[in-house]
Design an enzyme around this catalytic site. Structure first.
Site, PDB file in Angstrom:
ATOM      1  N   ARG A  41       0.999  -0.977  -0.105  1.00 49.98           N
ATOM      2  CA  ARG A  41       0.462  -0.252  -0.093  1.00 49.98           C
ATOM      3  C   ARG A  41       1.135   1.338  -0.030  1.00 49.98           C
ATOM      4  O   ARG A  41       1.646   1.442   0.799  1.00 49.98           O
ATOM      5  CB  ARG A  41      -0.820   0.104   1.320  1.00 49.98           C
ATOM      6  CG  ARG A  41      -2.144  -1.124   0.967  1.00 49.98           C
ATOM      7  CD  ARG A  41      -2.982  -1.641   2.367  1.00 49.98           C
ATOM      8  NE  ARG A  41      -3.076   0.051   2.976  1.00 49.98           N
ATOM      9  CZ  ARG A  41      -4.661   0.173   3.434  1.00 49.98           C
ATOM     10  NH1 ARG A  41      -5.391  -0.578   4.019  1.00 49.98           N
ATOM     11  NH2 ARG A  41      -4.629   1.917   4.293  1.00 49.98           N
TER      12      ARG A  41
ATOM     13  N   ASP B 255       2.489   4.620  -0.160  1.00 54.40           N
ATOM     14  CA  ASP B 255       1.777   6.443   0.428  1.00 54.40           C
ATOM     15  C   ASP B 255       1.666   7.356  -0.904  1.00 54.40           C
ATOM     16  O   ASP B 255       1.706   7.443  -2.129  1.00 54.40           O
ATOM     17  CB  ASP B 255       2.685   7.293   1.487  1.00 54.40           C
ATOM     18  CG  ASP B 255       2.905   6.091   2.075  1.00 54.40           C
ATOM     19  OD1 ASP B 255       1.989   5.761   2.851  1.00 54.40           O
ATOM     20  OD2 ASP B 255       3.791   6.293   3.343  1.00 54.40           O
TER      21      ASP B 255
ATOM     22  N   ARG C  64      11.499   5.531   3.293  1.00 55.93           N
ATOM     23  CA  ARG C  64      11.996   6.877   3.542  1.00 55.93           C
ATOM     24  C   ARG C  64      12.116   6.855   4.612  1.00 55.93           C
ATOM     25  O   ARG C  64      13.475   8.851   4.442  1.00 55.93           O
ATOM     26  CB  ARG C  64      10.373   7.683   3.315  1.00 55.93           C
ATOM     27  CG  ARG C  64      10.161   7.454   1.674  1.00 55.93           C
ATOM     28  CD  ARG C  64       8.021   8.107   1.258  1.00 55.93           C
ATOM     29  NE  ARG C  64       7.828   9.670   1.660  1.00 55.93           N
ATOM     30  CZ  ARG C  64       7.197   9.725   2.517  1.00 55.93           C
ATOM     31  NH1 ARG C  64       5.731   9.119   2.803  1.00 55.93           N
ATOM     32  NH2 ARG C  64       7.300  11.146   2.726  1.00 55.93           N
TER      33      ARG C  64
END
Length: 288
Positions: free
Chosen positions: A61, A63, A212
């Site tokens: 999933r 972002d 990230r």
């Protein structure tokens, strides 16, 4: 937890890609925000002329703003719907979907397949340029500009202690009831001939913001603001560190999802639903 396909239905594997810049992430959201799941589910309902929606299950999933080249999803369709539309489904979806999302393959999945729980690894790439002039305008939607020179060797050295199974709580946004234990299989950096630096990050799964955050910490090492051993110390501390910067999403692309041989899909599906724990910590069952 059972994942049996309902009698009279067919599980269909979808391989797809998308440019994430104009999407509010993968998952369908309330309030009319544009999402990848929402776009595909709406298109699927339209091209099959179905009265009911068909919900997608996805491998990763992503972002808002994150791209995908090798995303995988599955959908359970009534057998008669699949039989009627399978031959022309890709072309019809291409005519219905906007150009920033494309489905490349739609095939009946083998027994035991679950796009999310059968996956054994996901591979992401994060792309950065430290060129003093900035990023090539043709790549600006997929490459982060870092305005300090980066030492690739230092970033590779700092990546080594992060490999293996760890609790990545220091690099994840905590979600209630979810574990932050992951097995990081690969984390390496390479500069290409054009000067673009790519981080290749592969793990059995990722928790929220993990890639990230890791990239943000390692960029601080690469530009000399932190020592090589700093990312490992942050990991060992086990808590979110305010110094760890979550880099912008547009440099990140889901490149590939790996699955075991067909005969192992069902076993992997069951195994992945167990909540993980490290040796000596309290475990527990449940979805991870």
């Amino acid at each position: 937890m059972s994942d049996e396909v309902e009698p009279g239905s067919v599980r269909v594997r979808l391989d797809l890609s998308y440019d994430g810049r104009d999407f509010s992430g993968w998952a369908r959201q309330a309030g009319g925000r544009r999402t990848v799941q929402g776009e595909i589910e709406d298109a699927l309902r339209t091209v099959t002329r179905s009265a009911r929606p068909y919900e997608l299950t996805v491998a990763g999933r992503t972002d808002a703003g994150v791209h995908a080249r090798g995303q995988v999803a599955h959908v359970d369709l009534p057998a008669e719907v699949w039989a009627e539309h399978r031959e022309k489904l890709l072309k019809r979806l291409a005519g219905r979907l906007d150009r920033d999302v494309r489905i490349w393959r739609a095939e009946e999945a083998p027994a035991g397949f679950n796009a999310r729980f059968s996956a054994v690894w996901r591979r992401y790439a994060y792309r950065v340029s430290d060129h003093p002039g900035g990023v090539d305008p043709l790549l600006r939607g997929h490459v982060l500009w870092h305005d300090w020179p980066l030492d690739v060797a230092a970033m590779n050295a700092a990546s080594q202690p992060l490999l293996g199974e760890h609790d990545f709580a220091a690099y994840c946004k905590k979600r209630e009831g979810a574990t932050t234990i992951r097995t990081l299989q690969r984390l390496s950096w390479e500069r290409d001939a054009a000067g673009v630096i790519t981080a290749t990050v592969r793990a059995d799964a990722f928790c929220h913001n993990m890639v990230r955050s890791l990239v943000g910490a390692l960029l601080f090492v690469g530009d000399g603001h932190r020592p090589v051993d700093w990312p490992g110390k942050v990991l060992a501390a086990g808590v979110r560190d305010s110094a760890v910067h979550v880099v912008r999403p547009h440099g990140l692309t889901l490149e590939e999802v790996g699955y075991p041989a067909d005969e192992l899909l069902a076993a992997r599906n069951r195994e992945a639903r167990n909540k993980r724990s490290l040796p000596g910590s309290a475990g527990g069952a449940g979805c991870c």
